[in-house]
Design a protein around this motif. Structure first.
Motif, PDB file in Angstrom:
ATOM      1  N   UNK A   1     -18.113  19.328  90.577  1.00 49.59           N
ATOM      2  CA  UNK A   1     -18.129  18.031  90.135  1.00 49.59           C
ATOM      3  C   UNK A   1     -17.954  17.869  88.697  1.00 49.59           C
ATOM      4  N   UNK A   2     -17.512  19.155  88.188  1.00 42.46           N
ATOM      5  CA  UNK A   2     -17.385  19.235  86.764  1.00 42.46           C
ATOM      6  C   UNK A   2     -18.200  19.427  85.921  1.00 42.46           C
ATOM      7  N   UNK A   3     -19.521  19.986  86.362  1.00 40.54           N
ATOM      8  CA  UNK A   3     -20.617  20.143  85.780  1.00 40.54           C
ATOM      9  C   UNK A   3     -21.268  18.768  84.682  1.00 40.54           C
ATOM     10  N   UNK A   4     -20.999  17.957  85.121  1.00 39.54           N
ATOM     11  CA  UNK A   4     -21.320  16.553  84.421  1.00 39.54           C
ATOM     12  C   UNK A   4     -22.761  16.342  84.341  1.00 39.54           C
ATOM     13  N   UNK A   5     -23.678  16.861  85.342  1.00 36.28           N
ATOM     14  CA  UNK A   5     -24.977  16.544  85.220  1.00 36.28           C
ATOM     15  C   UNK A   5     -25.666  17.848  85.545  1.00 36.28           C
ATOM     16  N   UNK A   6     -27.056  17.764  85.147  1.00 42.68           N
ATOM     17  CA  UNK A   6     -27.940  18.995  85.333  1.00 42.68           C
ATOM     18  C   UNK A   6     -28.807  18.972  86.540  1.00 42.68           C
ATOM     19  N   UNK A   7     -29.232  20.217  86.722  1.00 39.97           N
ATOM     20  CA  UNK A   7     -30.287  20.003  87.925  1.00 39.97           C
ATOM     21  C   UNK A   7     -31.343  21.257  87.678  1.00 39.97           C
ATOM     22  N   UNK A   8     -32.526  21.052  88.225  1.00 42.92           N
ATOM     23  CA  UNK A   8     -33.397  22.292  88.381  1.00 42.92           C
ATOM     24  C   UNK A   8     -32.896  23.236  89.276  1.00 42.92           C
ATOM     25  N   UNK A   9     -33.489  24.417  88.997  1.00 45.60           N
ATOM     26  CA  UNK A   9     -33.429  25.545  89.804  1.00 45.60           C
ATOM     27  C   UNK A   9     -32.071  26.097  89.672  1.00 45.60           C
ATOM     28  N   UNK A  10     -31.590  27.327  90.093  1.00 44.06           N
ATOM     29  CA  UNK A  10     -30.384  27.947  90.285  1.00 44.06           C
ATOM     30  C   UNK A  10     -30.653  29.507  90.392  1.00 44.06           C
ATOM     31  N   UNK A  11     -29.647  30.050  90.307  1.00 46.82           N
ATOM     32  CA  UNK A  11     -29.698  31.665  90.343  1.00 46.82           C
ATOM     33  C   UNK A  11     -29.268  32.195  89.129  1.00 46.82           C
ATOM     34  N   UNK A  12     -30.181  32.779  88.575  1.00 47.60           N
ATOM     35  CA  UNK A  12     -29.882  33.507  87.174  1.00 47.60           C
ATOM     36  C   UNK A  12     -31.007  34.486  86.944  1.00 47.60           C
ATOM     37  N   UNK A  13     -30.774  35.220  85.662  1.00 50.08           N
ATOM     38  CA  UNK A  13     -31.851  35.926  85.400  1.00 50.08           C
ATOM     39  C   UNK A  13     -32.547  35.325  84.250  1.00 50.08           C
ATOM     40  N   UNK A  14     -34.039  35.113  84.298  1.00 49.58           N
ATOM     41  CA  UNK A  14     -34.686  34.594  83.242  1.00 49.58           C
ATOM     42  C   UNK A  14     -36.147  35.147  83.350  1.00 49.58           C
ATOM     43  N   UNK A  15     -36.942  34.558  82.185  1.00 44.81           N
ATOM     44  CA  UNK A  15     -38.549  35.111  82.132  1.00 44.81           C
ATOM     45  C   UNK A  15     -39.058  34.539  83.126  1.00 44.81           C
ATOM     46  N   UNK A  16     -40.394  35.203  83.605  1.00 50.32           N
ATOM     47  CA  UNK A  16     -41.023  34.591  84.616  1.00 50.32           C
ATOM     48  C   UNK A  16     -42.117  33.479  84.169  1.00 50.32           C
TER      49      UNK A  16
END
Length: 598
Positions: free
Chosen positions: A491-506
């Protein structure tokens, strides 16, 4: 320092023997053409439909990297910071520098990605990574050798080694390894003296390009360069002392160039939002088993047949089986280094390969899947700053390249001793190819990319999902369910969403600092959705406290719409969402949608 032992500026022979004349144009283009054809053969199942096929066996890592390839240039195009992706993990976002974002390739290939999608770019980069890595290794070996066929073998072993072809199953950032050969070759130019400022600037440029392509391979290359310099200095200590000032000037200029180009991204990584420490992986787990140097796996069909091992004796095919060389190649490499130890270039390359091979075994020896209590050198190296996050198994990529150089040196010696008749040289080439044949990988298996919801592919989403809004997509995006990431990209990354797959701080919050994890820091409601999808919780069992908590979490995420995508269990997720919101959604094509008041 002159790596042959002569003083700086002396006319004596050097480690890098340049060819006496330029090659014929046809001969110059033959190796990269062969490498390209081999890379296409390995990726043939993907290239049959590059928009809708992905590598089988590791679909979530493919989705992760494809997402970043699209998100980074998309953010820049819309005037946002490409180092902080805000379309995922709302409202905190994701720090690209802590992830395998391939920032530089993503920007260079942005026209392709923004036109055809991240999956196409991923598949094209696989081909370019395999062929390009082989070609740059060929160019490096060509500087050390007199015969093109010798250099061709070096490129063949590096670009199509098990270390790289195994990583092709999802780990694109480790396949795009074509900067390592020129990086290490330029390092040798810097230390061989005399000081040349343009060579040092080039070293800094290549180091910066590698950092912005893949930090993990950059760290491996930095360690490899340090080991190589130590081997050279130990081999010629007196000359190293004499040439020390030249070395220092060269590294200062290279470091200044590198720092100028990487200051902003490194500052953002270390002091920007979503800081982290440690590694999300189990300590001392991703490393080579001692038997992996010679034990084939299910992805190497010829080696498997030649070994005569039963199915139970084979190593399990996985992306981290990077050590495989096989008995013939391993014995050749060790024997050749012992025989030609007096040759400085053999000593430097062979000694470095041995050290990196030992590093790849990790901090504690494991043999035949049995842990021992023997501490290895990596146990002490990993205590250094920033080293704990490096997976030692990845050194297998550098080892393959160095062994390729040894093959080239050996082939060069043989070619100098046999008659210069085509038949004799063809025989040697065939013999070398037979030595490498057991390492031939099978073509990568392909699987279908998750289908785009009709709601998105028909453009209906542009009517109901406003640009800049925050959409809760179910199934909730996580490292084990990346469908939502693909749909959002479609959808062209037009909107944001919670969650995902990534490396981040806990930890929660954009400015938090915590130990690295490979997932969003889940809230109560996202865990509830997971239990509903797996059947552990029925929508009828949702309690008033769950409803209250859902309202809190939706406000925390800033959700304006909820979308339940077309997956198995869609009806159950829609029922759960109806209970949580107290009203049914609307069915639009193949999705359920709820609009939440702001």
């Amino acid at each position: 320092m002159s790596v042959t032992g002569t003083t700086t500026g002396s006319p004596g022979p050097t480690l890098l023997r340049r060819r006496p004349s330029l090659p014929r144009p046809t001969a110059a283009w033959a190796p990269p053409l062969v490498y390209l054809l081999l890379a296409i053969g390995i990726c043939i199942h993907l290239l049959a439909d590059p928009m809708h096929r992905v590598v089988a066996g590791n679909p979530h890592d493919v989705a992760l990297i494809s997402y970043f390839l699209q998100a980074e240039p998309s953010a820049l195009l819309h005037g946002h910071n490409p180092l902080l992706i805000t379309t995922m993990n709302a409202p905190d976002g994701v720090n690209v520098m802590w992830n395998t974002g391939l920032l530089l390739p993503a920007m260079i290939l942005a026209p392709i990605t923004l036109t055809l999608g991240g999956t196409v770019t991923f598949n094209l980069l696989l081909v370019a990574g395999l062929a390009g890595s082989a070609w740059t290794a060929y160019l490096l070996a060509r500087r050390f050798t007199q015969h093109r066929v010798s250099a061709f073998l070096a490129g063949l072993l590096y670009g199509f080694s098990p270390a790289i072809t195994h990583q092709a199953v999802g780990h694109l950032h480790l396949v795009v390894a074509f900067l390592l050969p020129p990086l290490l070759g330029t390092l040798v130019d810097v230390v061989r003296g005399p000081f040349r400022w343009w060579t040092s600037v080039l070293l800094g440029l290549l180091a910066a390009a590698q950092l912005l392509t893949g930090e993990e391979l950059f760290a491996c290359a930095a360690i490899t360069g340090a080991v190589l310099c130590l081997v050279l200095a130990a081999s010629r200590p007196r000359t190293a002392i004499v040439s020390g000032f030249s070395w220092l000037r060269g590294f200062v200029v290279a470091g200044a160039t590198f720092g100028l180009l990487t200051f902003v991204p490194l500052l953002f990584q270390l002091h920007g939002p979503r800081q982290q420490f440690g590694s999300p992986f189990a300590f001392d787990y991703y490393k080579a088993d001692l038997t992996w140097f010679v034990r084939p796996d299910r992805w190497m069909p010829l080696h498997r047949l030649a070994s005569g091992l039963s199915e139970s004796q084979l190593a399990v095919g996985n992306t981290e089986h990077d050590a495989l060389l096989g008995w013939p190649l391993l014995l050749f490499g060790l024997g050749f280094v012992v025989w030609r130890w007096h040759d400085l270039k053999v000593r430097a390359v062979g000694g470095t390969a041995v050290v990196l091979g030992i590093f790849s075994l990790g901090s504690m020896l494991k043999a035949d899947n049995t842990w021992t209590h023997l501490h290895l050198p990596w146990f002490y190296v990993q205590q250094l700053p920033l080293m704990k996050g490096l997976l030692p198994e990845r050194f297998g990529i550098l080892v393959a390249g160095l062994v390729g150089l040894l093959i080239a040196f050996g082939a060069d010696l043989l070619l100098e001793r046999v008659p210069s008749r085509p038949v004799a040289r063809l025989t040697l080439l065939v013999a070398a190819l037979i030595l490498l044949a057991p390492l031939t990988p099978r073509p990568l298996e392909a699987t279908a990319r998750p289908a785009t919801p009709t709601f998105i592919s028909t453009g209906l989403s542009k009517t109901f999902l406003a640009s800049g809004s925050t959409v809760l997509v179910l199934p909730f995006p996580s490292p084990t369910n990346t469908n939502a990431m693909d749909w959002q990209a479609d959808d062209g990354l037009r909107w944001s969403m919670p969650g995902g797959y990534f490396v981040g701080p806990g930890c929660q919050g954009r400015d938090c600092r915590g130990r690295a994890i490979m997932a969003p820091n889940l809230r109560v409601t996202s865990t509830l959705f997971k239990h509903v999808l797996t059947g552990a919780l029925s929508p009828h069992d949702i309690t008033p406290s769950d409803i209250t908590q859902a309202a809190i979490d939706l406000r925390h995420w800033g959700v304006t719409e909820v979308m339940v995508g077309p997956v198995a269990g869609q009806a159950t997720l829609a029922k759960a969402m109806t209970v949580l919101l107290g009203r049914p959604g609307i069915k639009l094509d193949d999705v359920w949608l709820w609009h939440l008041p702001s």
